[in-house]
Motif scaffolding. Sequence first.
Motif, PDB file in Angstrom:
ATOM      1  N   ILE A 183       0.986  -1.220  -0.030  1.00 16.15           N
ATOM      2  CA  ILE A 183       0.071   0.143   0.088  1.00 16.15           C
ATOM      3  C   ILE A 183       0.816   1.216   0.034  1.00 16.15           C
ATOM      4  CG2 ILE A 183      -1.721   1.409   1.401  1.00 16.15           C
ATOM      5  CD1 ILE A 183      -2.884  -1.205   2.310  1.00 16.15           C
ATOM      6  N   GLY A 184       1.820   1.352   0.678  1.00 19.72           N
ATOM      7  CA  GLY A 184       2.833   2.369   0.795  1.00 19.72           C
ATOM      8  C   GLY A 184       3.514   2.607  -0.398  1.00 19.72           C
ATOM      9  N   VAL A 185       3.958   1.637  -1.062  1.00 20.94           N
ATOM     10  CA  VAL A 185       4.776   1.802  -2.535  1.00 20.94           C
ATOM     11  C   VAL A 185       3.416   2.246  -3.434  1.00 20.94           C
ATOM     12  CG1 VAL A 185       5.753   0.514  -4.433  1.00 20.94           C
ATOM     13  CG2 VAL A 185       6.281  -0.100  -2.145  1.00 20.94           C
ATOM     14  N   ILE A 186       2.351   1.737  -3.507  1.00 20.59           N
ATOM     15  CA  ILE A 186       1.255   2.195  -4.372  1.00 20.59           C
ATOM     16  C   ILE A 186       0.990   3.836  -4.098  1.00 20.59           C
ATOM     17  CG2 ILE A 186      -1.054   2.079  -5.024  1.00 20.59           C
ATOM     18  CD1 ILE A 186      -1.087  -1.114  -4.506  1.00 20.59           C
ATOM     19  N   GLY A 187       1.093   4.234  -2.768  1.00 17.12           N
ATOM     20  CA  GLY A 187       0.675   5.529  -2.357  1.00 17.12           C
ATOM     21  C   GLY A 187       1.832   6.478  -2.788  1.00 17.12           C
ATOM     22  N   VAL A 188       3.107   6.001  -2.879  1.00 15.97           N
ATOM     23  CA  VAL A 188       4.342   6.928  -3.236  1.00 15.97           C
ATOM     24  C   VAL A 188       4.163   6.946  -4.752  1.00 15.97           C
ATOM     25  CG1 VAL A 188       6.752   6.939  -3.580  1.00 15.97           C
ATOM     26  CG2 VAL A 188       5.775   6.223  -1.512  1.00 15.97           C
ATOM     27  N   VAL A 189       3.745   5.924  -5.572  1.00 17.57           N
ATOM     28  CA  VAL A 189       3.714   6.162  -7.053  1.00 17.57           C
ATOM     29  C   VAL A 189       2.560   6.918  -7.346  1.00 17.57           C
ATOM     30  CG1 VAL A 189       3.349   4.587  -9.128  1.00 17.57           C
ATOM     31  CG2 VAL A 189       4.887   3.854  -7.422  1.00 17.57           C
ATOM     32  N   ALA A 190       1.469   7.017  -6.598  1.00 17.62           N
ATOM     33  CA  ALA A 190       0.354   7.724  -6.971  1.00 17.62           C
ATOM     34  C   ALA A 190       0.816   9.196  -6.661  1.00 17.62           C
ATOM     35  CB  ALA A 190      -0.909   7.233  -6.235  1.00 17.62           C
ATOM     36  N   ALA A 191       1.161   9.547  -5.602  1.00 21.07           N
ATOM     37  CA  ALA A 191       1.653  10.857  -5.225  1.00 21.07           C
ATOM     38  C   ALA A 191       2.457  11.633  -6.306  1.00 21.07           C
ATOM     39  CB  ALA A 191       2.176  10.828  -3.889  1.00 21.07           C
ATOM     40  N   ILE A 192       3.485  10.619  -6.966  1.00 18.88           N
ATOM     41  CA  ILE A 192       4.369  11.102  -7.930  1.00 18.88           C
ATOM     42  C   ILE A 192       3.525  11.216  -9.197  1.00 18.88           C
ATOM     43  CG2 ILE A 192       6.436  10.304  -9.399  1.00 18.88           C
ATOM     44  CD1 ILE A 192       7.392   8.983  -6.956  1.00 18.88           C
ATOM     45  N   THR A 193       2.815  10.397  -9.602  1.00 17.40           N
ATOM     46  CA  THR A 193       2.023  10.298 -10.925  1.00 17.40           C
ATOM     47  C   THR A 193       0.970  11.255 -11.082  1.00 17.40           C
ATOM     48  OG1 THR A 193       1.122   8.410 -10.561  1.00 17.40           O
ATOM     49  CG2 THR A 193       3.291   8.174 -11.725  1.00 17.40           C
ATOM     50  N   ILE A 194       0.029  11.199 -10.042  1.00 20.55           N
ATOM     51  CA  ILE A 194      -1.395  11.588  -9.999  1.00 20.55           C
ATOM     52  C   ILE A 194      -1.012  13.179 -10.546  1.00 20.55           C
ATOM     53  CG2 ILE A 194      -3.434  12.495  -8.805  1.00 20.55           C
ATOM     54  CD1 ILE A 194      -3.520   9.664  -8.048  1.00 20.55           C
ATOM     55  N   PRO A 195      -0.185  13.979  -9.644  1.00 23.49           N
ATOM     56  CA  PRO A 195      -0.311  15.689 -10.117  1.00 23.49           C
ATOM     57  C   PRO A 195       0.252  15.682 -11.525  1.00 23.49           C
ATOM     58  CG  PRO A 195       0.866  14.873  -7.805  1.00 23.49           C
ATOM     59  CD  PRO A 195       0.477  13.728  -8.485  1.00 23.49           C
ATOM     60  N   SER A 196       1.248  14.952 -11.805  1.00 21.21           N
ATOM     61  CA  SER A 196       1.446  15.040 -13.506  1.00 21.21           C
ATOM     62  C   SER A 196       0.379  15.078 -14.233  1.00 21.21           C
ATOM     63  CB  SER A 196       2.700  14.257 -13.562  1.00 21.21           C
ATOM     64  OG  SER A 196       3.207  14.250 -14.876  1.00 21.21           O
ATOM     65  N   LEU A 197      -0.385  13.773 -13.961  1.00 25.10           N
ATOM     66  CA  LEU A 197      -1.521  13.418 -15.027  1.00 25.10           C
ATOM     67  C   LEU A 197      -2.766  14.621 -14.987  1.00 25.10           C
ATOM     68  CD1 LEU A 197      -2.050   9.687 -14.121  1.00 25.10           C
ATOM     69  CD2 LEU A 197      -0.959  10.548 -16.209  1.00 25.10           C
ATOM     70  N   VAL A 198      -2.895  15.193 -13.737  1.00 25.79           N
ATOM     71  CA  VAL A 198      -3.779  16.329 -13.174  1.00 25.79           C
ATOM     72  C   VAL A 198      -3.461  17.475 -14.233  1.00 25.79           C
ATOM     73  CG1 VAL A 198      -4.958  17.897 -11.800  1.00 25.79           C
ATOM     74  CG2 VAL A 198      -4.583  15.589 -11.317  1.00 25.79           C
ATOM     75  N   THR A 199      -2.139  17.911 -14.274  1.00 25.46           N
ATOM     76  CA  THR A 199      -1.529  18.939 -14.734  1.00 25.46           C
ATOM     77  C   THR A 199      -1.542  18.717 -16.414  1.00 25.46           C
ATOM     78  OG1 THR A 199      -0.131  19.386 -13.030  1.00 25.46           O
ATOM     79  CG2 THR A 199       0.465  20.408 -15.207  1.00 25.46           C
ATOM     80  N   ASN A 200      -1.359  17.636 -17.008  1.00 25.08           N
ATOM     81  CA  ASN A 200      -1.614  17.393 -18.222  1.00 25.08           C
ATOM     82  C   ASN A 200      -2.726  17.641 -18.940  1.00 25.08           C
ATOM     83  OD1 ASN A 200       1.524  17.065 -18.500  1.00 25.08           O
ATOM     84  ND2 ASN A 200       1.119  14.615 -18.274  1.00 25.08           N
ATOM     85  N   TYR A 201      -3.648  17.051 -17.969  1.00 26.48           N
ATOM     86  CA  TYR A 201      -5.300  17.045 -18.232  1.00 26.48           C
ATOM     87  C   TYR A 201      -5.642  18.329 -18.314  1.00 26.48           C
ATOM     88  CZ  TYR A 201     -10.180  17.172 -17.759  1.00 26.48           C
ATOM     89  OH  TYR A 201     -11.641  17.141 -18.091  1.00 26.48           O
TER      90      TYR A 201
END
Length: 240
Positions: free
Chosen positions: A22-40
């Motif tokens: 869960i921790g690893v998934i959270g770290v990956v999400a924290a890194i990728t989600i802002p980038s995805l939101v910005t690109n959108y």
Amino acid sequence: MFEHNFKKSKWAFTLAEVLITIGVIGVVAAITIPSLVTNYQKRMTVNRLKASYSKLAQALEAASEDYGPVEDWELSETDANQTSYKNAITTLVHERIMPYARVMDDCGQNCPLRRKIKICRLNGYCSWGHRDSAYYTIYLADGSSWEFMIDNDGKTLKIIKVYIDINGNGSPNTFGKDIFTVMLDDGVRLLGSDVKYRRANLLGNCRQCCSKNAGDYAGDYCGGLIQRDGWQILSDYPWK
């Protein structure tokens, strides 16, 4: 015997393993989600700008069939006093814009709705709307707004600026983010789209540059930069 051994060999994750996963998934999400939101957000901004600019260009093309080329419009031959501005801007919007566009609200000069909005430049300077009768605001059916302003060339009122706000009064109300400048003094063009400007110059520190270090009109060139970049917001665009 085989079935018995098979059942014995069944296993499950331990609590520690689950928490680590869960921790690893959270770290990956924290890194990728802002980038995805910005690109959108960037894609939506480009799409809305392109659509609004196209609608404005189409409206002005239709108007030019009745009133001649936009660059030849001379809306007043009097001196650039306050009365001339008021009359010219009203004539422009009522006769040469509204009949050719899907207008939902004619907010008029010194628009009360616009005065309640804090409008910011890329350099951080903000003001409460355009509190001036030289500005005329209309709201379109697609949720955007067009704000018109007429300037003079020293003799006649013929230099027309249009501020396109792609989401009307919605945030962030910042030039280069959701507000973009169109000029009608030489056809219909996003300010900064001229080939006479080098791309690096548009990102510089000039008065109208698409930069946080630009002058009084920081962000005016941003729409032209997006258009010149193939309707894209590239990595060196001052988005954040």
